[in-house]
Design a protein around this motif. Structure first.
Motif, mmCIF file in Angstrom:
data_model
loop_
_atom_site.group_PDB
_atom_site.id
_atom_site.type_symbol
_atom_site.label_atom_id
_atom_site.label_comp_id
_atom_site.label_asym_id
_atom_site.label_seq_id
_atom_site.Cartn_x
_atom_site.Cartn_y
_atom_site.Cartn_z
ATOM 1 N N CYS B 92 0.856 -1.193 0.000
ATOM 2 C CA CYS B 92 0.000 0.000 0.000
ATOM 3 C C CYS B 92 0.885 1.234 0.000
ATOM 4 O O CYS B 92 1.662 1.454 0.923
ATOM 5 C CB CYS B 92 -0.892 -0.005 1.237
ATOM 6 S SG CYS B 92 -1.910 1.475 1.389
ATOM 7 N N ASN B 93 0.795 2.034 -1.037
ATOM 8 C CA ASN B 93 1.597 3.252 -1.130
ATOM 9 C C ASN B 93 0.862 4.450 -0.559
ATOM 10 O O ASN B 93 1.315 5.585 -0.719
ATOM 11 C CB ASN B 93 1.997 3.513 -2.582
ATOM 12 C CG ASN B 93 2.892 2.427 -3.120
ATOM 13 O OD1 ASN B 93 2.503 1.672 -4.010
ATOM 14 N ND2 ASN B 93 4.075 2.318 -2.557
ATOM 15 N N ASN B 94 -0.292 4.170 0.075
ATOM 16 C CA ASN B 94 -1.042 5.235 0.726
ATOM 17 C C ASN B 94 -1.331 6.396 -0.207
ATOM 18 O O ASN B 94 -1.145 7.557 0.162
ATOM 19 C CB ASN B 94 -0.272 5.726 1.951
ATOM 20 C CG ASN B 94 -1.015 5.386 3.227
ATOM 21 O OD1 ASN B 94 -2.247 5.386 3.248
ATOM 22 N ND2 ASN B 94 -0.278 5.102 4.274
ATOM 23 N N ILE B 95 -1.791 6.085 -1.406
ATOM 24 C CA ILE B 95 -2.072 7.176 -2.333
ATOM 25 C C ILE B 95 -3.275 7.987 -1.883
ATOM 26 O O ILE B 95 -3.535 9.055 -2.413
ATOM 27 C CB ILE B 95 -2.294 6.664 -3.782
ATOM 28 C CG1 ILE B 95 -3.507 5.749 -3.861
ATOM 29 C CG2 ILE B 95 -1.083 5.994 -4.328
ATOM 30 C CD1 ILE B 95 -3.821 5.326 -5.281
ATOM 31 N N ARG B 96 -3.999 7.489 -0.887
ATOM 32 C CA ARG B 96 -5.132 8.270 -0.355
ATOM 33 C C ARG B 96 -4.663 9.599 0.237
ATOM 34 O O ARG B 96 -5.426 10.543 0.330
ATOM 35 C CB ARG B 96 -5.878 7.472 0.706
ATOM 36 C CG ARG B 96 -4.998 7.087 1.876
ATOM 37 C CD ARG B 96 -5.775 6.343 2.942
ATOM 38 N NE ARG B 96 -4.842 5.798 3.932
ATOM 39 C CZ ARG B 96 -5.191 5.334 5.110
ATOM 40 N NH1 ARG B 96 -6.464 5.335 5.461
ATOM 41 N NH2 ARG B 96 -4.300 4.845 5.945
ATOM 42 N N ASN B 98 -2.814 11.594 -1.127
ATOM 43 C CA ASN B 98 -2.673 12.588 -2.186
ATOM 44 C C ASN B 98 -3.993 13.302 -2.480
ATOM 45 O O ASN B 98 -4.024 14.234 -3.281
ATOM 46 C CB ASN B 98 -2.169 11.916 -3.463
ATOM 47 C CG ASN B 98 -0.773 11.375 -3.301
ATOM 48 O OD1 ASN B 98 0.048 11.958 -2.592
ATOM 49 N ND2 ASN B 98 -0.489 10.250 -3.936
ATOM 50 N N ASN B 99 -5.043 12.863 -1.849
ATOM 51 C CA ASN B 99 -6.351 13.489 -2.000
ATOM 52 C C ASN B 99 -6.245 15.009 -1.804
ATOM 53 O O ASN B 99 -5.838 15.472 -0.750
ATOM 54 C CB ASN B 99 -7.302 12.899 -0.948
ATOM 55 C CG ASN B 99 -8.706 13.422 -1.092
ATOM 56 O OD1 ASN B 99 -8.915 14.508 -1.632
ATOM 57 N ND2 ASN B 99 -9.667 12.655 -0.612
ATOM 58 N N PRO B 100 -6.583 15.780 -2.849
ATOM 59 C CA PRO B 100 -6.417 17.241 -2.758
ATOM 60 C C PRO B 100 -7.323 17.876 -1.696
ATOM 61 O O PRO B 100 -7.062 18.991 -1.259
ATOM 62 C CB PRO B 100 -6.792 17.723 -4.159
ATOM 63 C CG PRO B 100 -7.590 16.613 -4.765
ATOM 64 C CD PRO B 100 -7.092 15.349 -4.145
ATOM 65 N N CYS B 101 -8.365 17.178 -1.299
ATOM 66 C CA CYS B 101 -9.289 17.735 -0.297
ATOM 67 C C CYS B 101 -8.815 17.468 1.128
ATOM 68 O O CYS B 101 -9.404 17.971 2.089
ATOM 69 C CB CYS B 101 -10.668 17.112 -0.471
ATOM 70 S SG CYS B 101 -11.344 17.245 -2.112
ATOM 71 N N ARG B 102 -7.774 16.673 1.244
ATOM 72 C CA ARG B 102 -7.339 16.223 2.563
ATOM 73 C C ARG B 102 -6.627 17.368 3.292
ATOM 74 O O ARG B 102 -5.641 17.918 2.797
ATOM 75 C CB ARG B 102 -6.387 15.040 2.384
ATOM 76 C CG ARG B 102 -5.832 14.455 3.646
ATOM 77 C CD ARG B 102 -5.049 13.214 3.268
ATOM 78 N NE ARG B 102 -4.271 12.708 4.370
ATOM 79 C CZ ARG B 102 -3.079 13.162 4.722
ATOM 80 N NH1 ARG B 102 -2.548 14.162 4.039
ATOM 81 N NH2 ARG B 102 -2.439 12.634 5.740
ATOM 82 N N PRO B 111 -4.253 1.414 8.750
ATOM 83 C CA PRO B 111 -3.993 1.226 7.316
ATOM 84 C C PRO B 111 -5.252 1.402 6.485
ATOM 85 O O PRO B 111 -6.373 1.302 6.971
ATOM 86 C CB PRO B 111 -3.476 -0.211 7.238
ATOM 87 C CG PRO B 111 -4.011 -0.881 8.458
ATOM 88 C CD PRO B 111 -4.125 0.162 9.505
ATOM 89 N N CYS B 112 -5.011 1.695 5.222
ATOM 90 C CA CYS B 112 -6.031 1.869 4.196
ATOM 91 C C CYS B 112 -6.962 0.655 4.152
ATOM 92 O O CYS B 112 -6.530 -0.490 4.252
ATOM 93 C CB CYS B 112 -5.292 2.022 2.877
ATOM 94 S SG CYS B 112 -6.284 2.227 1.429
ATOM 95 N N ALA B 113 -8.266 0.919 3.990
ATOM 96 C CA ALA B 113 -9.256 -0.168 3.970
ATOM 97 C C ALA B 113 -8.991 -1.122 2.808
ATOM 98 O O ALA B 113 -9.161 -2.336 2.940
ATOM 99 C CB ALA B 113 -10.660 0.417 3.872
ATOM 100 N N ILE B 114 -8.584 -0.555 1.670
ATOM 101 C CA ILE B 114 -8.295 -1.403 0.513
ATOM 102 C C ILE B 114 -7.140 -2.352 0.825
ATOM 103 O O ILE B 114 -7.197 -3.550 0.539
ATOM 104 C CB ILE B 114 -7.960 -0.520 -0.712
ATOM 105 C CG1 ILE B 114 -9.236 0.193 -1.181
ATOM 106 C CG2 ILE B 114 -7.341 -1.333 -1.820
ATOM 107 C CD1 ILE B 114 -9.038 1.077 -2.381
#
Lengths: 162, 162
Positions: B92-96, B98-102, B111-114
């Motif tokens: 998991c590269n944690n691309i979440r 990068n979410n611009p709204c974050r 960790p990420c659900a995916i």
DNA sequence: GAGTACTTACTCGGATAGACGCTGTCCGAGTTACACAGG
DNA sequence: CCTGTGTAACTCGGACAGCGTCTATCCGAGTAAGTACTC
């Protein structure tokens, strides 16, 4: 043996597409920007999804992708196999036939026992992936992600959806 | 995502070693000849098994490898992880993030659900491999392989075991 | 006959090279929506 | 107002290069068993 990063991207993109209102499309550009990944390479992953008939695409402005079925009918396995292929993770080269004691007349009955065990484990992996749908993922995400972030994200997406 | 052919070789080699009388060693050369694979490359796989403490090695003439534990205490997973490594198949590269709204202040909890779902499937794969031992494999092989071939093979091996 | 040096066979590790797949970029062809101009 | 043209934005596919990993080979250092040789 590590899955391509495209698998990760494809899963995240499907998550976003699953949150889209009925009939709306989202472009590769928006998906790439949202996830912070190169647009042109991401498009390869989306093409795989498209070839696997998991998503529909439209050309032209305000074009892009949308899920071709309800999120409840798309499993993780569908997405993973679309990107990685459906081949088994273990290939048997039948090296048992190189056994110097083996008579030439002897013909193997059925696949190698080692391969069978490896394939069984492969099937367990696939079964686990098959049991989780995109809809289920979204349900857990809704619980975990702060409401404000969830709302601003869907707003961001909606502004770019054609 | 396909396992290395070294995994196949290592499993076949362990099968042979498991059939060896107590305390006897078998050389890389004999194992390579039996399976019809290049000796020098096979030695890499055996070195992996040795590093994972699955096999013992002896130097000098009549040296080689033997299992370091009873075949009933070595699982397929042990062999596969010795060659392929213990890392998970999904990273998991944690691309979440990068979410611009974050918001920058926001810090992910867990960790990420995916990734969690992908890791669960990975664990199902490993559990399946963990449930089969070399002893169990040999039991099924004894049923499937013709007696004459089985005997001539163990004779062939015994003639080369140091 | 006892002890010692030598040879042989093997493991182990490093160095190296080619093949292949993954990652990432670029560009052109084709398609659609929209804007704009002409009747 | 209607029609037709042009433009912009997008998908799709192919071509290409860089990089790491897998596959495969070769060689040298170190180790142990067996053999020959010396005293």
């Amino acid at each position: 043996m590590i899955l391509k990063s495209q698998v990760e991207w494809a899963l995240h993109c499907c998550t976003i597409l699953a949150g889209l209102p009925n009939g709306r499309y989202l472009s590769t550009k928006a998906l790439a920007e949202f996830h912070g990944v190169p647009k042109e390479y991401l498009s390869k992953a989306l093409q795989s999804l498209s070839q696997a008939k998991l998503v529909d695409s439209t050309l032209g402005p305000s074009g892009g992708y949308r899920l071709s079925r309800p999120a409840a009918e798309i499993s993780f396995l569908d997405v993973v196999e679309a990107v990685e292929g459906k081949e088994r993770t273990f290939v048997c080269n039948n090296i048992r036939t190189n056994n110097p004691c083996r008579p030439k007349s002897y013909c193997e009955a059925g696949p190698c026992a080692i391969a069978r065990i490896m394939w069984e484990a492969d099937e367990a992996w696939r079964a686990s992936l098959r049991s989780v749908t995109l809809a289920a993922l979204i349900q857990t995400l809704e619980k975990e992600i702060p409401v404000t972030l969830w709302q601003s994200s869907s707003e961001w997406v909606l502004n770019r959806a054609g």
